[in-house]
Design a protein around this motif. Sequence first.
Motif, short mmCIF file in Angstrom:
data_model
loop_
_atom_site.label_atom_id
_atom_site.label_comp_id
_atom_site.label_asym_id
_atom_site.label_seq_id
_atom_site.Cartn_x
_atom_site.Cartn_y
_atom_site.Cartn_z
N MET A 75 1.15 -1.26 0.09
CA MET A 75 -0.13 0.56 0.33
C MET A 75 0.84 1.56 0.05
SD MET A 75 -2.64 1.37 2.58
CE MET A 75 -3.70 -0.62 2.23
N LYS A 76 0.97 2.09 -1.05
CA LYS A 76 1.52 3.08 -0.97
C LYS A 76 0.69 4.21 0.44
CE LYS A 76 3.35 6.17 -4.41
NZ LYS A 76 3.00 6.47 -5.89
N TYR A 77 0.98 5.26 0.64
CA TYR A 77 1.03 6.51 1.24
C TYR A 77 1.34 7.25 0.67
CZ TYR A 77 0.12 2.65 5.27
OH TYR A 77 -0.61 1.82 5.66
N THR A 78 0.48 8.23 1.39
CA THR A 78 0.89 9.97 1.10
C THR A 78 0.35 11.12 2.20
OG1 THR A 78 0.47 12.10 -1.03
CG2 THR A 78 -1.37 10.92 0.32
N THR A 79 1.25 12.01 1.95
CA THR A 79 1.45 12.90 3.58
C THR A 79 0.18 14.11 2.63
OG1 THR A 79 3.11 12.61 4.15
CG2 THR A 79 1.83 14.64 4.86
N VAL A 80 -1.18 14.35 4.16
CA VAL A 80 -2.07 15.07 3.30
C VAL A 80 -2.15 16.21 4.97
CG1 VAL A 80 -4.09 16.21 3.35
CG2 VAL A 80 -3.80 13.90 3.45
N SER A 81 -1.83 17.86 4.23
CA SER A 81 -1.67 18.73 5.12
C SER A 81 -2.46 19.57 4.84
CB SER A 81 -0.15 19.38 5.13
OG SER A 81 -0.35 20.20 3.74
N ALA A 82 -2.73 20.21 6.26
CA ALA A 82 -3.70 21.74 6.12
C ALA A 82 -3.80 22.62 7.26
CB ALA A 82 -5.48 20.80 7.13
N ARG A 83 -4.62 23.94 6.71
CA ARG A 83 -4.17 24.85 7.46
C ARG A 83 -4.98 25.13 8.32
NH1 ARG A 83 0.08 28.21 5.68
NH2 ARG A 83 1.51 27.56 3.83
N ILE A 84 -5.33 24.96 9.94
CA ILE A 84 -5.64 26.12 10.54
C ILE A 84 -5.25 26.60 11.77
CG2 ILE A 84 -5.39 23.95 12.12
CD1 ILE A 84 -8.60 23.41 13.00
N ASP A 85 -6.16 27.55 12.41
CA ASP A 85 -5.70 28.37 13.05
C ASP A 85 -5.84 27.23 14.47
OD1 ASP A 85 -7.61 29.91 16.62
OD2 ASP A 85 -6.60 30.56 15.17
N SER A 86 -4.11 28.08 15.00
CA SER A 86 -2.95 26.96 16.11
C SER A 86 -3.96 26.91 17.28
CB SER A 86 -2.32 28.09 16.73
OG SER A 86 -1.36 27.96 15.47
N GLU A 87 -5.00 27.88 17.68
CA GLU A 87 -5.42 27.52 18.87
C GLU A 87 -7.00 26.55 18.58
OE1 GLU A 87 -9.01 29.90 21.68
OE2 GLU A 87 -7.64 30.93 20.94
N LYS A 88 -7.37 26.28 17.52
CA LYS A 88 -8.42 25.88 17.16
C LYS A 88 -8.00 24.28 17.07
CE LYS A 88 -12.40 27.73 17.36
NZ LYS A 88 -13.32 27.32 18.47
N ALA A 89 -5.82 23.89 16.32
CA ALA A 89 -6.25 23.00 16.67
C ALA A 89 -5.46 21.99 17.92
CB ALA A 89 -4.47 23.10 15.21
N LEU A 90 -5.13 23.20 18.79
CA LEU A 90 -4.70 22.77 20.38
C LEU A 90 -5.64 21.73 20.53
CD1 LEU A 90 -2.31 25.35 21.14
CD2 LEU A 90 -1.53 22.92 20.86
#
Length: 50
Positions: free
Chosen positions: A1-16
């Motif tokens: 199985m091949k994998y990929t990396t996904v990235s997203a931008r989100i407000d730091s406070e919401k991420a925490l």
Amino acid sequence: MKYTTVSARIDSEKALEAKAILDSKGISVSSAIRSMLIKITETGDVPFKI
């Protein structure tokens, strides 16, 4: 199985805040995102109201 990396931008406070909630349930952010993407492919729809 091949994998990929996904990235997203989100407000730091919401991420925490989201990470703290997921941590309390024993789920990593990566696992939560992976589960959501798998559910989208299984159902052909987003698993929550947008």
